[in-house]
Design an enzyme around this catalytic site. Structure first.
Site, PDB file in Angstrom:
ATOM      1  N   LEU A  54       0.814  -1.214   0.000  1.00  0.00           N
ATOM      2  CA  LEU A  54       0.000   0.000   0.000  1.00  0.00           C
ATOM      3  C   LEU A  54       0.851   1.269   0.000  1.00  0.00           C
ATOM      4  CD1 LEU A  54      -2.688  -1.181   2.582  1.00  0.00           C
ATOM      5  CD2 LEU A  54      -2.745  -1.347   0.081  1.00  0.00           C
ATOM      6  N   HIS A  55       0.374   2.254  -0.750  1.00  0.00           N
ATOM      7  CA  HIS A  55       1.043   3.559  -0.804  1.00  0.00           C
ATOM      8  C   HIS A  55      -0.033   4.643  -0.717  1.00  0.00           C
ATOM      9  CE1 HIS A  55      -0.408   3.525  -4.900  1.00  0.00           C
ATOM     10  NE2 HIS A  55       0.284   2.423  -5.159  1.00  0.00           N
TER      11      HIS A  55
ATOM     12  N   ASP B 184      -5.303   3.635 -12.994  1.00  0.00           N
ATOM     13  CA  ASP B 184      -5.567   2.514 -13.902  1.00  0.00           C
ATOM     14  C   ASP B 184      -6.847   2.846 -14.678  1.00  0.00           C
ATOM     15  OD1 ASP B 184      -3.511   0.377 -12.864  1.00  0.00           O
ATOM     16  OD2 ASP B 184      -4.387   1.328 -11.110  1.00  0.00           O
TER      17      ASP B 184
ATOM     18  N   SER C  90       2.739   0.427  -6.666  1.00  0.00           N
ATOM     19  CA  SER C  90       3.440  -0.577  -5.846  1.00  0.00           C
ATOM     20  C   SER C  90       4.742  -0.995  -6.526  1.00  0.00           C
ATOM     21  CB  SER C  90       2.553  -1.797  -5.633  1.00  0.00           C
ATOM     22  OG  SER C  90       1.326  -1.395  -5.076  1.00  0.00           O
TER      23      SER C  90
ATOM     24  N   GLN D 104      -4.632 -12.091 -13.456  1.00  0.00           N
ATOM     25  CA  GLN D 104      -4.420 -10.860 -14.222  1.00  0.00           C
ATOM     26  C   GLN D 104      -2.968 -10.654 -14.634  1.00  0.00           C
ATOM     27  OE1 GLN D 104      -5.916  -8.253 -10.947  1.00  0.00           O
ATOM     28  NE2 GLN D 104      -4.285  -6.868 -11.592  1.00  0.00           N
TER      29      GLN D 104
ATOM     30  N   GLU E 185      -8.004   6.364 -10.795  1.00  0.00           N
ATOM     31  CA  GLU E 185      -7.845   6.755 -12.203  1.00  0.00           C
ATOM     32  C   GLU E 185      -6.452   6.433 -12.724  1.00  0.00           C
ATOM     33  OE1 GLU E 185      -9.036  10.820 -12.689  1.00  0.00           O
ATOM     34  OE2 GLU E 185     -11.126  10.348 -12.239  1.00  0.00           O
TER      35      GLU E 185
ATOM     36  N   GLN F 209      -8.680   0.243 -16.859  1.00  0.00           N
ATOM     37  CA  GLN F 209      -9.289  -0.709 -15.929  1.00  0.00           C
ATOM     38  C   GLN F 209     -10.573  -0.127 -15.329  1.00  0.00           C
ATOM     39  OE1 GLN F 209      -6.954  -2.940 -12.854  1.00  0.00           O
ATOM     40  NE2 GLN F 209      -7.799  -1.452 -11.438  1.00  0.00           N
TER      41      GLN F 209
ATOM     42  N   HIS G 190      -3.340   4.201  -2.694  1.00  0.00           N
ATOM     43  CA  HIS G 190      -4.343   3.352  -2.039  1.00  0.00           C
ATOM     44  C   HIS G 190      -4.980   4.091  -0.856  1.00  0.00           C
ATOM     45  CE1 HIS G 190      -1.394   0.176  -3.561  1.00  0.00           C
ATOM     46  NE2 HIS G 190      -2.514  -0.149  -4.179  1.00  0.00           N
TER      47      HIS G 190
HETATM   48  P1  AMP Z   1      -3.452  -2.113  -7.140  1.00  0.00           P
HETATM   49  O1  AMP Z   1      -3.066  -2.477  -5.744  1.00  0.00           O
HETATM   50  O2  AMP Z   1      -2.324  -1.632  -7.968  1.00  0.00           O
HETATM   51  O3  AMP Z   1      -4.291  -3.160  -7.799  1.00  0.00           O
HETATM   52  O4  AMP Z   1      -4.403  -0.839  -6.995  1.00  0.00           O
HETATM   53  C1  AMP Z   1      -5.551  -0.860  -6.196  1.00  0.00           C
HETATM   54  C2  AMP Z   1      -6.373   0.372  -6.473  1.00  0.00           C
HETATM   55  O5  AMP Z   1      -5.587   1.536  -6.146  1.00  0.00           O
HETATM   56  C3  AMP Z   1      -6.779   0.525  -7.934  1.00  0.00           C
HETATM   57  O6  AMP Z   1      -8.107   1.006  -8.011  1.00  0.00           O
HETATM   58  C4  AMP Z   1      -5.785   1.532  -8.463  1.00  0.00           C
HETATM   59  O7  AMP Z   1      -6.269   2.273  -9.561  1.00  0.00           O
HETATM   60  C5  AMP Z   1      -5.597   2.420  -7.245  1.00  0.00           C
HETATM   61  N1  AMP Z   1      -4.331   3.142  -7.339  1.00  0.00           N
HETATM   62  C6  AMP Z   1      -3.093   2.620  -7.561  1.00  0.00           C
HETATM   63  N2  AMP Z   1      -2.163   3.609  -7.632  1.00  0.00           N
HETATM   64  C7  AMP Z   1      -2.827   4.776  -7.453  1.00  0.00           C
HETATM   65  C8  AMP Z   1      -2.437   6.157  -7.423  1.00  0.00           C
HETATM   66  N3  AMP Z   1      -1.169   6.530  -7.595  1.00  0.00           N
HETATM   67  N4  AMP Z   1      -3.395   7.086  -7.233  1.00  0.00           N
HETATM   68  C9  AMP Z   1      -4.697   6.731  -7.059  1.00  0.00           C
HETATM   69  N5  AMP Z   1      -5.126   5.454  -7.066  1.00  0.00           N
HETATM   70  C10 AMP Z   1      -4.213   4.487  -7.266  1.00  0.00           C
END
Ligand code: AMP
Length: 270
Positions: A29-30, A146, A181, A57, A144, A149, A33
């Site tokens: 998480l960052h 992604d 991530s 995926q 946004e 997606q 998230h």
């Molecule tokens: P992930 O863990 O990469 O599958 O991402 C989980 C959710 O966090 C998804 O809806 C991503 O679009 C969102 N997300 C990932 N990085 C960011 C970011 N930098 N800013 C905003 N949302 C993000």
């Protein structure tokens, strides 16, 4: 905070008729998230965060193997944020119901990441489908970052589930690099290159907004970026931000980018 390792248990103990916000993630998480989680906490009575690295995926085995995993640290972050429920399911439980697992994309949707990562979005939609069939959150929070997606999930959910989608804007670091991530896998020199690319494209975007004819310079930008050592563009495209068609004007376009920074594949949109 209650941590559920199984959806069965989650379903027994959580009342999904309540105003619950769901934030699906793959962990590590960052602040991106965290912004989704904070939006959910603002809007919903309870927030559920899932951490699940969804194997279907990943179209490359090595990418799945190298995907960062930091469960302990993630749990601490979620505790600090006072998240109500965390779900860390295992693959068998998600994909036990095989007949529902396969989802097809339409021909028109096979562009950008769908084209270059065959099977990727089919896997994303399969896991979202499994989640939403097994529990029905009122709201789901997606980033946004992604963008393709986000649009595909919106379209998928629309006629199938009542879940309401909130899209959250992309969180960037102070040098404009979109948080991801996968950034953990880059060193400071690699990040500098990503920052250069993000700044270049943000500037290019504001120029096109003023003068749409500058879209013709896209190929020069591709060449400029590809000239950076260890950087290789997969695609750089300008598309309509509502339907991803190539029919756009200065008010409704977005620039979409996927590239390799060394061996790490990154995506962004501006
Ligand atoms: P992930 O863990 O990469 O599958 O991402 C989980 C959710 O966090 C998804 O809806 C991503 O679009 C969102 N997300 C990932 N990085 C960011 C970011 N930098 N800013 C905003 N949302 C993000």
């Amino acid at each position: 905070m209650i941590i559920f390792k199984s959806i069965n248990k989650l379903n027994k103990e959580v009342n999904f008729k309540a105003n619950i916000g769901f934030v699906p993630t793959m962990g590590s998480l960052h602040k991106g998230h965290i912004s989704l989680i904070k939006s959910s906490k603002r809007i919903c009575n309870k927030t559920l965060v899932s951490i699940f690295i969804n194997p279907t995926q990943f179209n490359k085995k090595r990418d799945l193997k190298n995907y960062p995993r930091n469960l302990k640290k993630d749990i601490n972050i979620l505790k600090r944020l006072k998240v109500d429920y965390v779900l860390t399911p295992n693959v068998n439980e998600i994909y036990r119901d095989k007949k529902n697992a396969k989802i097809k994309l339409s021909k028109n949707d096979k562009i950008m990441c769908a084209l270059y990562r065959p099977g990727h979005f089919e896997g994303v939609l399969a896991v979202i489908n499994q989640f939403l069939q097994k529990f029905r959150p009122k709201h789901i929070f997606l980033g946004e970052k992604d963008y393709q997606q986000l649009l595909l999930i919106k379209k998928f959910i629309k006629n199938r589930f009542k879940t309401n989608i909130f899209s959250c804007s992309t969180i960037r670091d102070k040098n404009k690099v979109a948080l991801s991530s996968r950034n953990i896998l880059l060193n400071s020199n690699d990040i500098k290159k990503s920052s250069f690319i993000a700044n270049l494209l943000l500037k290019y975007k504001s120029k096109i907004k003023k003068n749409i004819s500058l879209k013709k310079n896209l190929n020069d930008i591709v060449i400029k970026i590809n000239n950076i050592k260890n950087i290789k563009i997969e695609y750089l495209e300008i598309r309509n931000k509502k339907n991803l068609s190539k029919n756009y004007n200065k008010n409704n376009f977005k620039i979409f980018l996927a590239y390799y920074n060394k061996k790490i594949r990154l995506i962004d949109n501006y």
